[in-house]
Design an enzyme around this catalytic site. Structure first.
Site, PDB file in Angstrom:
ATOM      1  N   ARG A  47       0.865  -1.195   0.000  1.00  0.00           N
ATOM      2  CA  ARG A  47       0.000   0.000   0.000  1.00  0.00           C
ATOM      3  C   ARG A  47       0.898   1.242   0.000  1.00  0.00           C
ATOM      4  O   ARG A  47       1.848   1.311   0.771  1.00  0.00           O
ATOM      5  CB  ARG A  47      -0.934   0.004   1.225  1.00  0.00           C
ATOM      6  CG  ARG A  47      -1.911  -1.180   1.241  1.00  0.00           C
ATOM      7  CD  ARG A  47      -2.981  -1.029   2.316  1.00  0.00           C
ATOM      8  NE  ARG A  47      -3.946  -0.008   1.960  1.00  0.00           N
ATOM      9  CZ  ARG A  47      -4.896   0.452   2.797  1.00  0.00           C
ATOM     10  NH1 ARG A  47      -4.970  -0.022   4.038  1.00  0.00           N
ATOM     11  NH2 ARG A  47      -5.750   1.367   2.401  1.00  0.00           N
ATOM     12  N   ASP A  74      -2.559   9.088   7.655  1.00  0.00           N
ATOM     13  CA  ASP A  74      -1.696   8.085   7.014  1.00  0.00           C
ATOM     14  C   ASP A  74      -0.325   8.651   6.675  1.00  0.00           C
ATOM     15  O   ASP A  74       0.656   7.914   6.555  1.00  0.00           O
ATOM     16  CB  ASP A  74      -2.366   7.530   5.756  1.00  0.00           C
ATOM     17  CG  ASP A  74      -3.455   6.549   6.159  1.00  0.00           C
ATOM     18  OD1 ASP A  74      -4.550   7.015   6.536  1.00  0.00           O
ATOM     19  OD2 ASP A  74      -3.182   5.343   6.170  1.00  0.00           O
ATOM     20  N   LYS A 114      -8.017   8.972   5.355  1.00  0.00           N
ATOM     21  CA  LYS A 114      -9.108   8.275   4.657  1.00  0.00           C
ATOM     22  C   LYS A 114      -9.955   9.224   3.823  1.00  0.00           C
ATOM     23  O   LYS A 114     -10.283  10.325   4.272  1.00  0.00           O
ATOM     24  CB  LYS A 114      -9.963   7.562   5.707  1.00  0.00           C
ATOM     25  CG  LYS A 114     -11.134   6.768   5.178  1.00  0.00           C
ATOM     26  CD  LYS A 114     -10.777   5.821   4.051  1.00  0.00           C
ATOM     27  CE  LYS A 114      -9.669   4.850   4.406  1.00  0.00           C
ATOM     28  NZ  LYS A 114      -9.128   4.144   3.194  1.00  0.00           N
TER      29      LYS A 114
HETATM   30  O1  MRU Z   1      -7.537   2.238   4.357  1.00  0.00           O
HETATM   31  P1  MRU Z   1      -7.285   2.180   5.828  1.00  0.00           P
HETATM   32  O2  MRU Z   1      -8.405   1.590   6.603  1.00  0.00           O
HETATM   33  O3  MRU Z   1      -5.948   1.557   6.138  1.00  0.00           O
HETATM   34  O4  MRU Z   1      -7.192   3.710   6.241  1.00  0.00           O
HETATM   35  C1  MRU Z   1      -7.023   4.026   7.586  1.00  0.00           C
HETATM   36  C2  MRU Z   1      -7.053   5.471   7.855  1.00  0.00           C
HETATM   37  O5  MRU Z   1      -7.213   6.293   6.971  1.00  0.00           O
HETATM   38  C3  MRU Z   1      -6.778   5.887   9.252  1.00  0.00           C
HETATM   39  O6  MRU Z   1      -7.466   7.049   9.568  1.00  0.00           O
HETATM   40  C4  MRU Z   1      -5.270   6.127   9.423  1.00  0.00           C
HETATM   41  O7  MRU Z   1      -4.548   5.047   8.930  1.00  0.00           O
HETATM   42  C5  MRU Z   1      -4.905   6.397  10.805  1.00  0.00           C
HETATM   43  S1  MRU Z   1      -5.031   4.975  11.795  1.00  0.00           S
HETATM   44  C6  MRU Z   1      -4.456   5.295  13.337  1.00  0.00           C
END
Ligand code: MRU
Length: 346
Positions: A88, A238, A249
């Site tokens: 990812r 992220d 997200k």
């Molecule tokens: O696609 P995901 O579920 O991995 O995305 C997660 C998010 O966007 C979270 O808000 C982010 O990783 C922070 S988690 C502490």
């Protein structure tokens, strides 16, 4: 505490987040390629969790690689790291974790350690990262708890909780810490289309803790704010660029604009491993595009016409001007973020 991921001698054990909230099932990934698949398919997800999962994948692959010398191990180690790095692209924690494992490996080789010593030290390193992540979440909670209102409502988006970390959570860690300090607000959890991390995961883990949670569909957030039900927004990240722009997200940007329009503080909680000072601004953050099927299907049922054209960016970038503060385990950064993040970097 929820065990999101754990090292065992049999492999890396994950709670399968694709099956929550209706089934609590644990899967054991016995090879590094299985760990990589678990990251891609989002059995494990959330920036800090995928970082530690990748580190454990590196440790697992290195443990099981056939090699008698460090020189024989090296090309296999690099192949393992490459496979995990290709899972990812957006969460910088993934690359931070693999970098840390590579640096450890290089230091062990440079000091003449045996293959057995390299293998066991890398396992220990990944376990150490797990422990550090929980500690960072708890520290973030302490640093951020007082920023949240005591009553009323707090909105969160996606899942930045125990399930997205090695335990306790970032944004949900701040919420938990506020609750532990006596706050009694209601949490509004955006359902977070298309993968539904808010309704499936955030609601599940907060309800387990007895924290009152109201699930709303994403398009209700503005109305909740207009009705005065939201006193603060807190969510995760992220990747945080050097100027404070935040990738998180998909839908985070929309929530940030809504919060600004309504004069509601907008907080981002993230461990330091999410801060990427090498990326100058949000325009340089790679955004993952995921399968159209996540948009055209809901729980296996088709909800768009055959061959519908679809966009599915998994993340968006919120410009720093919408962010009130960034809560980290090192302290709380406020605008100007270029300066405050550089200060926290030490
Ligand atoms: O696609 P995901 O579920 O991995 O995305 C997660 C998010 O966007 C979270 O808000 C982010 O990783 C922070 S988690 C502490």
């Amino acid at each position: 505490m929820i065990q999101t991921l754990q090292w065992t001698d049999a492999g890396v054990v994950f709670i399968d987040q694709t099956r929550l909230p209706t089934e609590e099932v644990y899967v054991t990934c016995r090879t590094y390629t299985e760990v990589a698949d678990a990251i891609v398919t989002m059995i494990v997800r959330g920036a800090p969790a995928i970082g530690v999962a990748a580190a454990m994948g590196v440790a697992l692959g290195t443990r099981d690689a056939k090699a008698a010398t460090a020189a024989e191990l090296l090309p296999q180690f690099e192949k393992i790291c490459d496979a995990l790095a290709a899972t990812r692209p957006t969460a910088v924690n993934l690359f931070w974790a693999i970098r840390r494992m590579k640096d450890r490996f290089a230091a062990l080789v440079a000091t003449g350690k045996s293959v057995d010593q390299i293998r066991s030290t890398l396992i220990d390193e990944s376990k150490q990262m797990h422990a550090e992540d929980v500690a960072a979440c708890v520290a973030m909670g302490k640093n951020g708890a007082a920023l949240l209102p005591k009553t009323g409502g707090v909105l969160t988006h996606c899942n930045a909780g125990a399930l997205a970390t090695c335990g306790y959570g970032t944004a949900l860690g701040v919420i938990r810490a506020a609750y532990e300090a006596g706050a009694r607000f209601n949490v509004y959890a955006d359902e977070t289309r298309p993968f539904l991390q808010g309704s499936r995961l955030t609601a599940w883990e907060l309800m387990k803790d007895g924290i009152p949670t109201t699930v709303i569909s994403d398009n209700m957030a503005g109305a909740m704010m207009q009705q005065g039900k939201i006193g603060a927004v807190v969510l995760g990240a992220d990747r945080i660029a050097a100027n404070g722009d935040v990738a998180n997200k998909i839908g985070t940007y929309t929530v940030a604009i809504l919060a600004k329009e309504h004069g509601i503080p907008f907080y981002v909680a993230a461990p330091w491993s999410t801060v990427d000072l090498a990326t100058p601004d949000g325009g340089h953050i790679p955004i993952e595009q995921r399968s159209p099927r996540e948009v055209t299907h809901l729980a296996g049922k088709q909800i768009a016409p055959d061959n519908a054209v679809v966009e599915n960016p998994a993340f968006d970038v919120t410009p720093h001007r919408y962010i009130t503060a960034i809560i980290t385990e090192r302290g709380v950064a406020r605008p100007s973020f270029a300066e405050s993040l550089a200060r926290l970097a030490g």
